[in-house]
Design an enzyme around this catalytic site. Structure first.
Site, PDB file in Angstrom:
ATOM      1  N   THR A 192      10.515   0.366  -3.003  1.00 61.45           N
ATOM      2  CA  THR A 192       9.781  -0.401  -3.999  1.00 61.45           C
ATOM      3  C   THR A 192       9.252  -1.672  -3.357  1.00 61.45           C
ATOM      4  O   THR A 192       9.484  -1.923  -2.182  1.00 61.45           O
ATOM      5  CB  THR A 192      10.683  -0.741  -5.206  1.00 61.45           C
ATOM      6  OG1 THR A 192       9.871  -1.162  -6.284  1.00 61.45           O
ATOM      7  CG2 THR A 192      11.671  -1.831  -4.876  1.00 61.45           C
ATOM      8  N   LYS A 226      11.657  -2.842 -12.792  1.00 61.53           N
ATOM      9  CA  LYS A 226      12.563  -3.309 -11.744  1.00 61.53           C
ATOM     10  C   LYS A 226      12.718  -4.825 -11.734  1.00 61.53           C
ATOM     11  O   LYS A 226      13.447  -5.370 -10.919  1.00 61.53           O
ATOM     12  CB  LYS A 226      12.053  -2.845 -10.385  1.00 61.53           C
ATOM     13  CG  LYS A 226      11.922  -1.334 -10.288  1.00 61.53           C
ATOM     14  CD  LYS A 226      11.221  -0.957  -9.015  1.00 61.53           C
ATOM     15  CE  LYS A 226      10.835   0.500  -9.015  1.00 61.53           C
ATOM     16  NZ  LYS A 226      10.026   0.844  -7.844  1.00 61.53           N
ATOM     17  N   GLY A 285      14.793  -9.183  -9.649  1.00 63.30           N
ATOM     18  CA  GLY A 285      14.092  -7.963  -9.274  1.00 63.30           C
ATOM     19  C   GLY A 285      14.897  -7.248  -8.221  1.00 63.30           C
ATOM     20  O   GLY A 285      15.569  -7.893  -7.411  1.00 63.30           O
ATOM     21  N   SER A 291      10.247  -1.650   0.393  1.00 61.27           N
ATOM     22  CA  SER A 291       9.424  -0.975   1.401  1.00 61.27           C
ATOM     23  C   SER A 291       8.093  -1.676   1.634  1.00 61.27           C
ATOM     24  O   SER A 291       7.586  -1.691   2.745  1.00 61.27           O
ATOM     25  CB  SER A 291       9.185   0.480   0.995  1.00 61.27           C
ATOM     26  OG  SER A 291       8.568   0.534  -0.263  1.00 61.27           O
TER      27      SER A 291
END
Length: 173
Positions: A2, A34, A46, A125
């Protein structure tokens, strides 16, 4: 996988995250949440990593925030100690960004509680893509939310595990 980015500028802190949930090379969900407020709404968090692990960490952090109200740094340090030393928590695969009106922190399973110097940070990521974009935009964009949204759009264009379905939460100082 994410992307979460946090931007602090002109008395406002914004935490933005994408909504993509992937299993291997397959997108399972494109509108996951998230990023969310914690405590009494005075902290935004988050996560990047395994979803179930992140929910466990959200619950643990909320408990620490209740134990240490108004002390985000202390609550995070205490949670990081637990995360690192507890046999069950040590196996969790996630990272978190948390922010209140004054402080932004990155929490990791290795016991790190990191505070970015410039109030801008990213995890996941696509976190480094969003971080680089946000830092570049910080000098030319007037507000934190615009920077965060544009940085997330850039990350979504580059990272296959990041999409443009955003959840954005903000606090004013």
């Amino acid at each position: 996988m994410t992307t979460i980015v946090t931007v602090r500028k002109n008395g406002k802190v914004v935490v933005a995250g994408d909504g993509q949930v992937s299993l291997g090379q397959t997108v399972i969900k494109n509108n996951a949440r998230k990023v969310r407020p914690l405590g009494k709404g005075d902290v935004i968090a988050g996560f990047a990593g395994a979803t179930a692990d992140a929910f466990t960490l959200f619950e643990r952090l909320e408990a620490k925030l209740e134990q240490y109200p108004g002390q985000l740094m202390r609550a995070c340090v205490e949670m990081a100690k637990d995360w690192r030393t507890d046999r069950y928590l040590r196996r969790l695969e996630a990272m978190m960004i948390v922010a209140d009106k004054q402080t932004t922190l990155v929490l990791t399973g290795t016991g790190d509680v990191l505070e970015p110097v410039d109030g801008i940070t990213g995890i996941g990521s696509g976190g480094n893509f969003a971080l680089a974009a946000a830092r570049a935009l910080a000098d030319v964009e007037p507000d934190a939310e615009t920077i965060a949204r544009k940085a997330m759009a850039i990350a979504a264009d580059i990272c296959v595990y990041t999409n443009d379905s955003l959840v954005v939460e903000a606090l004013d100082e």
